[in-house]
Design a protein around this motif. Structure first.
Motif, PDB file in Angstrom:
ATOM      1  N   ALA A 340       1.166  -1.282  -0.069  1.00 52.97           N
ATOM      2  CA  ALA A 340      -0.265  -0.481  -0.269  1.00 52.97           C
ATOM      3  C   ALA A 340       0.574   1.502   0.039  1.00 52.97           C
ATOM      4  N   SER A 341       1.985   1.539   0.263  1.00 48.34           N
ATOM      5  CA  SER A 341       2.645   2.601   0.218  1.00 48.34           C
ATOM      6  C   SER A 341       3.716   2.176  -0.625  1.00 48.34           C
ATOM      7  N   ALA A 342       4.153   1.324  -1.022  1.00 52.71           N
ATOM      8  CA  ALA A 342       5.284   0.825  -2.914  1.00 52.71           C
ATOM      9  C   ALA A 342       4.564   1.567  -4.194  1.00 52.71           C
ATOM     10  N   VAL A 343       3.492   3.437  -3.957  1.00 52.46           N
ATOM     11  CA  VAL A 343       3.327   4.001  -4.928  1.00 52.46           C
ATOM     12  C   VAL A 343       3.750   4.860  -5.379  1.00 52.46           C
ATOM     13  N   ILE A 344       4.704   5.411  -6.318  1.00 55.57           N
ATOM     14  CA  ILE A 344       5.325   6.326  -6.846  1.00 55.57           C
ATOM     15  C   ILE A 344       4.836   6.751  -6.667  1.00 55.57           C
ATOM     16  N   GLY A 345       5.879   8.492  -6.101  1.00 62.01           N
ATOM     17  CA  GLY A 345       5.669   9.223  -5.719  1.00 62.01           C
ATOM     18  C   GLY A 345       5.078   9.603  -4.077  1.00 62.01           C
ATOM     19  N   ARG A 346       4.714   8.857  -3.195  1.00 58.18           N
ATOM     20  CA  ARG A 346       4.415   8.590  -1.577  1.00 58.18           C
ATOM     21  C   ARG A 346       5.003   9.277  -0.858  1.00 58.18           C
ATOM     22  N   PRO A 347       5.009  10.048  -0.123  1.00 58.12           N
ATOM     23  CA  PRO A 347       5.863  10.377   0.864  1.00 58.12           C
ATOM     24  C   PRO A 347       6.425   9.232   1.657  1.00 58.12           C
ATOM     25  N   LEU A 348       7.683   9.642   2.125  1.00 55.57           N
ATOM     26  CA  LEU A 348       7.416   8.189   3.599  1.00 55.57           C
ATOM     27  C   LEU A 348       8.729   9.066   4.398  1.00 55.57           C
ATOM     28  N   GLN A 349       9.641   8.142   5.166  1.00 55.04           N
ATOM     29  CA  GLN A 349      10.209   8.933   6.410  1.00 55.04           C
ATOM     30  C   GLN A 349      11.538   7.691   6.130  1.00 55.04           C
ATOM     31  N   ILE A 350      12.383   7.809   6.587  1.00 57.53           N
ATOM     32  CA  ILE A 350      13.178   6.668   6.712  1.00 57.53           C
ATOM     33  C   ILE A 350      14.221   7.301   8.211  1.00 57.53           C
ATOM     34  N   GLU A 351      14.010   6.392   9.735  1.00 61.07           N
ATOM     35  CA  GLU A 351      15.210   6.760  10.414  1.00 61.07           C
ATOM     36  C   GLU A 351      16.555   6.680  10.118  1.00 61.07           C
ATOM     37  N   VAL A 352      17.872   7.626  10.254  1.00 65.80           N
ATOM     38  CA  VAL A 352      18.711   7.410  10.819  1.00 65.80           C
ATOM     39  C   VAL A 352      18.765   7.729  11.387  1.00 65.80           C
TER      40      VAL A 352
END
Length: 376
Positions: A340-352
């Protein structure tokens, strides 16, 4: 393709002395000491994108599968282990394929080429012992499996690779993407294919190990060519959106999850007959629970393997490969996220490093491929 690092037994490559003479920094990788860089990863990366880089990939496994009977059904036998269309593969044509387990999980990715009297397989360095054991166990006993362990493998990659190679190996320019043939380089017999792991045009050159230094020296004597290490090999393949076994591919991923549906053509989906076919074909038809995606991060800080990926407050996946793109000058990554999150243009966050960095799902490849295809 792959390469994890079992460091308990470290072997030397046929070109070990050649690399050291050129001040290569050597590191353990896939059970071998290999050059990670010469003049620097960024410089080597950009040189390959602009000209031609020579990579030593002799750690990879080169295998021949044959039958005493010229019509011995090697292609049929390979189709019981691989999901590709091997039966209809033409002579001197190559195909990307996958070695799967009974659940459709990826045991390795590989290249397979039909030659005149046998099939030539190139498998990943870290998995080649397991691959050979797997093939011995599941292929019919009347077939012969040979490991070409006294051969070296070089990869010449970049837009000027064909100019450099054709100068010392006339006729190689007639090859097109995913084709191969027998040639001669400086008196050494060579099996040469035209594909690549950088997204650039390029060639793979299989030669007897005893001839490796002479052939490598002949190649880097060409003005377009410089030796390139593992560091740039990794950043180039990441920009090209190409998965690395042991990182982006493993037995917990299947071809549908990995975005490798092209490796399972229509006939094989209809007929099945390969390991895990029921699961793989269902995921290809209905969609898998998670998908490999490309990610572009805001800012300059790269995300590395293992970094968690969030969609809002929900943990939806993790990074499998990441780094700073020398060509694009932004951090890029690949990872698996819930479908459901694998959509081109979808904003996500990565913890670094304990901070959430904004990212967006981006199409791959990040840098366009420049293969030379039939008719192009």
């Amino acid at each position: 393709m792959s390469d994890d690092e079992p460091e308990d037994i470290v072997q030397s490559l046929p070109l070990d002395r050649w690399h050291r003479a050129r001040d290569a920094r050597m590191v353990p990788f896939a059970g071998y000491l290999m050059p990670i860089q010469y003049e620097g990863i960024i410089a080597e990366h950009l040189w390959t994108r602009e000209s031609a880089g020579l990579f030593d990939v002799s750690h990879m496994g080169q295998l021949l599968v044959s039958s005493a009977d010229q019509n011995g059904g090697v292609d049929d036998a390979l189709e019981t282990l691989l999901p590709g269309d091997i039966v209809n593969l033409g002579v001197d044509r190559m195909r990307y394929s996958l070695l799967l387990d009974d659940n459709g999980g990826i045991l390795d990715d590989l290249m397979v080429t039909r030659r005149g009297g046998d099939f030539y397989l190139v498998v990943n360095g870290a998995t080649k012992a397991d691959d050979i054991a797997h093939l011995h166990e599941y292929l019919p006993e009347d077939l012969t499996l040979n490991h070409l362990d006294e051969h070296a493998l070089l990869a010449l990659q970049g837009p000027k690779a064909v100019d450099a190679l054709a100068r010392i190996c006339p006729g190689v320019e007639a090859l097109v993407f995913m084709s191969a043939g027998a040639f001669d380089i400086g008196g050494a017999p060579a099996w040469i294919s035209r594909s690549g792991y950088t997204g650039e045009d390029g060639f793979e050159i299989s030669i007897p190990a005893a001839e490796a230094e002479e052939v490598a020296s002949l190649l880097v004597a060409q003005p377009e060519v410089r030796p390139i290490g593992l560091g740039a090999r990794d950043s180039l393949r990441l920009e090209a959106g190409l998965p690395l076994y042991g990182h982006d591919l493993d037995p917990q991923t299947d071809p549908a999850m990995a975005g490798l549906g092209f490796a399972v053509p229509k006939r094989r989906r209809a007929e099945g007959g390969f390991p895990g076919a029921t699961i793989v074909c269902r995921h290809l038809a209905e969609g898998p629970p998670k998908k490999r995606v490309g990610l572009i991060l805001n800012g300059r800080l790269p995300a590395r393997e293992g970094a968690p990926i969030y969609d809002g407050a929900e943990l939806v996946g993790g990074v499998t490969s990441g780094g700073f793109s020398p060509s694009l000058q932004v951090p890029i990554a690949m990872g698996y996220v819930a479908a459901a999150s694998a959509v081109i243009g979808r904003p996500l966050q990565i913890e670094v490093r304990g901070k959430r960095l904004d990212a967006v799902v981006a199409p791959m490849p990040f840098v366009p491929h420049r293969y030379v295809r039939q008719g192009s």
